[in-house]
Write an enzyme that holds these catalytic residues in place. Sequence first.
Site, PDB file in Angstrom:
ATOM      1  N   SER A 163      35.506  -4.382 -19.113  1.00 45.41           N
ATOM      2  CA  SER A 163      36.884  -3.976 -19.343  1.00 45.41           C
ATOM      3  C   SER A 163      37.611  -5.150 -19.993  1.00 45.41           C
ATOM      4  O   SER A 163      37.074  -6.244 -20.112  1.00 45.41           O
ATOM      5  CB  SER A 163      37.535  -3.626 -18.014  1.00 45.41           C
ATOM      6  OG  SER A 163      37.418  -4.722 -17.145  1.00 45.41           O
ATOM      7  N   HIS A 196      27.899   5.783 -27.798  1.00 42.20           N
ATOM      8  CA  HIS A 196      27.672   6.166 -26.403  1.00 42.20           C
ATOM      9  C   HIS A 196      28.201   7.555 -26.034  1.00 42.20           C
ATOM     10  O   HIS A 196      28.138   7.932 -24.868  1.00 42.20           O
ATOM     11  CB  HIS A 196      28.083   5.072 -25.403  1.00 42.20           C
ATOM     12  CG  HIS A 196      29.455   4.536 -25.505  1.00 42.20           C
ATOM     13  ND1 HIS A 196      29.729   3.191 -25.471  1.00 42.20           N
ATOM     14  CD2 HIS A 196      30.622   5.149 -25.613  1.00 42.20           C
ATOM     15  CE1 HIS A 196      31.026   3.012 -25.557  1.00 42.20           C
ATOM     16  NE2 HIS A 196      31.598   4.181 -25.646  1.00 42.20           N
ATOM     17  N   HIS A 214      26.920   2.365 -20.226  1.00 40.19           N
ATOM     18  CA  HIS A 214      27.710   2.103 -21.437  1.00 40.19           C
ATOM     19  C   HIS A 214      28.924   1.221 -21.195  1.00 40.19           C
ATOM     20  O   HIS A 214      29.644   0.891 -22.126  1.00 40.19           O
ATOM     21  CB  HIS A 214      28.155   3.421 -22.064  1.00 40.19           C
ATOM     22  CG  HIS A 214      29.411   3.995 -21.463  1.00 40.19           C
ATOM     23  ND1 HIS A 214      29.530   4.253 -20.121  1.00 40.19           N
ATOM     24  CD2 HIS A 214      30.587   4.350 -22.010  1.00 40.19           C
ATOM     25  CE1 HIS A 214      30.741   4.750 -19.882  1.00 40.19           C
ATOM     26  NE2 HIS A 214      31.395   4.816 -21.000  1.00 40.19           N
ATOM     27  N   GLY A 215      29.204   0.853 -19.964  1.00 36.98           N
ATOM     28  CA  GLY A 215      30.407   0.029 -19.744  1.00 36.98           C
ATOM     29  C   GLY A 215      30.590  -0.235 -18.273  1.00 36.98           C
ATOM     30  O   GLY A 215      29.661  -0.075 -17.474  1.00 36.98           O
ATOM     31  N   HIS A 220      35.172  -1.809 -29.910  1.00 35.00           N
ATOM     32  CA  HIS A 220      34.942  -0.551 -29.171  1.00 35.00           C
ATOM     33  C   HIS A 220      35.949   0.496 -29.637  1.00 35.00           C
ATOM     34  O   HIS A 220      37.141   0.390 -29.373  1.00 35.00           O
ATOM     35  CB  HIS A 220      35.113  -0.818 -27.665  1.00 35.00           C
ATOM     36  CG  HIS A 220      34.984   0.415 -26.808  1.00 35.00           C
ATOM     37  ND1 HIS A 220      35.697   0.609 -25.659  1.00 35.00           N
ATOM     38  CD2 HIS A 220      34.221   1.519 -26.947  1.00 35.00           C
ATOM     39  CE1 HIS A 220      35.379   1.775 -25.109  1.00 35.00           C
ATOM     40  NE2 HIS A 220      34.488   2.349 -25.883  1.00 35.00           N
TER      41      HIS A 220
END
Lengths: 498, 147
Positions: free
Chosen positions: A397, A342, A421-422, A248
Amino acid sequence: MSFSSSKASVVNQRYELQKISDVEFRIDPSARPGMNVPVTIYANDSLITKMQTDRTIGQAVNVSFLPGVKKHVLVLPDGHEGYGFPIGGVAATDFEKGVISPGGVGYDINCGVRLIRTNLMEKDVRPRVKELVKEMFRAVPSGLGSFGALNLSTSELDRVLSEGVKWAVASGYGVSKDLEFCEENGNMKHSDSSKVSGEAKKRGAKSLGTLGSGNHFVEVETINQILDPEAAKAFGIENRGQVCVLLHTGSRGLGHQVCSDYLRIVEANSGNFKISLPDRELACAPAGSREAENYRLAMGSALNYAWTNRQVITQNIRRAFERVFHMSASDLQMDLVYDVAHNICKVEEHEIDFGNPKKKAKVFVHRKGATRAFPKGNEAVTMAYRNVGQPVLIPGSMGTASWVLLGQAKSMEASFGSTAHGAGRMMSRGAAIRTYPYEQIRHELESRGIVLEAASKKGAVEEAPGAYKDVDMIAEVSDKVGIATKVVRLTPMAVVKG
Amino acid sequence: MKTGEKGYRFLEHTTDAEIEAYGSSLEEAFENGGRALEDTMVDLNTIQPRIEETIRVEGKDMQELLYEWLEYLIFKQDTEQMLYSKFKCRISRGENTFTLEATVSGEKYDPSRHEEKTAVKAPTYHDMIINENRSQRRVTLRFLLDL
């Protein structure tokens, strides 16, 4: 362009939410004068309650003021407060009568994720995981030391900005097959490096192949659950316990500078645009104006830089695996599953009326903290996956699970072909520091079999797993709405953090 | 003026670094804003003022001047790995521009001596406030850094 006083935007106004279903809420345009379209929020009760504690929803309402904004402004399940646009949001503006907003992409242009699979199993990697993470930490410069991994000449940097991953493969950072598995084949054609400032290029020359800090990471993952075996198989994931690498990061200082430069340019010319907006960070230029076109071309260059950055890092990760396992990356079958942006703005064709799938129009889709989630059959999906659908990569995370989802037809009707996206932060950095001492985090991760190597102890604490929302819940809501459905869940064995 | 020893403080923010900096003048508040930015990246006390440089930035309004000032310091870290701990600012107001001239002292980032906190991507205009209370000789700046 004019802006109301900053005080007005500080107010955390509560808007009346209509509950459409267990996972969908709506705010009508009548909620505030100036709204052009409704706001749709995909969230369950727990996520919406959290969103109401900050300005996530108010920021989405502000975005609905943009001229030429179409159909609805979206907040995805991971939505949280940003600046200008909320993070975890999507807005589409008319190709001719709309606007383009650098803030709708954000400072980290093409921040994104890529997943690399291997043929190794957890039992092969576990005994050497500490050695592996140290080797990866050396191979991928991170944190404030993210500097000078490659020292690019001006002409080479220009090639990176126009060719993207093609440059990387031609320069020995990868294999040609990698191109196939990047969004846009890792090369946005609509780009022009002459629209990127000297300052941005100076920031980019020494940052290629580096991770940066904040929430950027490289993780060694194992496949923990397979929920859609057919799609998983298409993505080369066949077994629980199979080891993958999740990366990422984004366009580093180059992208941040492009955003900043064009916010300045757009603002300086705002007198000509006559657009009134509730927040300075929403600054935008009308479609077709010179400012909008130049931003798009510079953004295209930054997109190429970010894809190339992830490509160079990928190749250095492959080399790290080769050194530890004494096998070649091709024997380890370290193939790219997918690479997806993203933070991006793209021209796409979408349904622009509710309940009228036939009426489509060209729009600028701003995805800020949102992942494209195109279904099977869509010609933007790489040939290898066209009969299945696009993989959507949702990193959790640090130290928590991550997900691979599958883009579904519903996303074209409900979210301009997008999903989350997360995980999305829920605790401030300061609160994380007060709550979690570094050694506690390290021990907790180790007790769960996760090795951590971090450039900054403080940075690692700020990214404590407890500071984020539950990524499983985000995947669940996306799955329930039907915009992107669950394929595999991954859990980490090792984390390299900036 | 009672602004606390450091002249700045970090506010609670979910995702990024929100900072309040003070001074008895705009100049002093900008100097403290610069210190706060450096203190976001590394422990400010570990930066030795070995190299002196001069900086000049312009803005069409005071908010833009603050943005440009912070961005220049981020740019210097990103491109030359420079960190600063001593700041002396002078701000002048022209007809349509504000100019900041600063003498700054610092050194290159050295991981063996500087305990890293986090890199900063960019300043933002999000909730930026510049409050000048001339009668009380107190200036407060508030800004958010994108991390």
